[in-house]
Design a protein around this motif. Structure first.
Motif, short mmCIF file in Angstrom:
data_model
loop_
_atom_site.label_atom_id
_atom_site.label_comp_id
_atom_site.label_asym_id
_atom_site.label_seq_id
_atom_site.Cartn_x
_atom_site.Cartn_y
_atom_site.Cartn_z
N ASP A 25 -7.38 69.91 -30.43
CA ASP A 25 -6.63 68.68 -30.15
C ASP A 25 -6.85 67.63 -31.23
N ALA A 26 -8.08 67.52 -31.74
CA ALA A 26 -8.35 66.58 -32.83
C ALA A 26 -7.59 67.00 -34.08
N ALA A 31 -2.66 67.18 -38.07
CA ALA A 31 -1.89 68.25 -38.71
C ALA A 31 -0.42 67.92 -38.89
N ARG A 32 0.04 66.87 -38.25
CA ARG A 32 1.43 66.43 -38.48
C ARG A 32 1.63 65.94 -39.91
N TYR A 38 -8.11 70.34 -43.55
CA TYR A 38 -8.80 69.10 -43.90
C TYR A 38 -9.69 68.61 -42.74
N VAL A 39 -9.35 68.98 -41.51
CA VAL A 39 -10.01 68.41 -40.33
C VAL A 39 -11.31 69.17 -40.03
N ASN A 40 -12.40 68.42 -39.97
CA ASN A 40 -13.72 68.96 -39.64
C ASN A 40 -14.18 68.34 -38.32
N VAL A 41 -14.67 69.16 -37.41
CA VAL A 41 -15.22 68.67 -36.14
C VAL A 41 -16.59 69.33 -35.98
N ARG A 143 -1.14 73.02 -47.67
CA ARG A 143 -0.84 73.14 -46.24
C ARG A 143 -0.38 74.56 -45.92
N LYS A 144 0.54 75.08 -46.70
CA LYS A 144 1.07 76.43 -46.46
C LYS A 144 -0.01 77.50 -46.64
#
Length: 151
Positions: A25-26, A31-32, A38-41, A143-144
């Motif tokens: 969800d984060a 991601a839009r 890029y997103v790290n949790v 992204r791709k």
């Protein structure tokens, strides 16, 4: 790169499924406009004897409600700011974060706090490469590909 550090007691986020759901969800929040990688949790379980709020360990006998602390660091994009208060973009971002957290934290009856900071993109690299400019053809390639690649 958004980095979400989630500090929680051992009684919460006990399964990989609960962690994965929040991480997905984060990631979807960003991601839009960003490559998802890029997103790290990062989930960090903190024993109540090492987690204090107002001088009281959390959870404790005085307050057995789990407390979750989240630190969000955004690097890939920054929001317009104002010295007189939150901008509409900042308010929108906080609303979106609240929506992400609701089913994973608020709806479970946990207490929580978070803050977000923005860091300079000038001191950021992935795989030794400076990420492509926002909205560029290079960023679309990343992204791709789902990873940093030489352009």
């Amino acid at each position: 790169m958004p980095l979400w550090q989630i500090f929680h007691p051992p009684t919460t986020f006990q399964t990989s499924e609960s962690k994965s759901a929040l991480a997905r969800d984060a990631t979807a929040l960003y991601a839009r406009i960003l490559p998802a990688f890029y997103v790290n949790v990062i989930f960090t379980s903190v024993d109540p004897s090492s987690f204090y709020i107002g001088g009281i360990s959390r959870p404790s006998n005085e307050n057995d409600i789990p407390f979750i602390r989240i630190f969000i660091q955004n690097i890939a994009r920054t929001l317009p700011s104002s010295p007189t208060g939150p901008t509409k973009e900042q308010t929108r971002f906080l609303t979106l974060v609240d929506e992400v957290l609701k089913p994973h934290i608020e709806d479970k009856g946990y207490e929580w706090e978070y803050h977000a900071i923005e860091s300079s993109k000038n001191l950021w690299k992935i795989q030794g490469m400076v990420p492509p400019e926002a909205g560029s053809e290079g960023e679309e390639v990343w992204r791709k590909e789902g990873k940093a690649v030489k352009l």
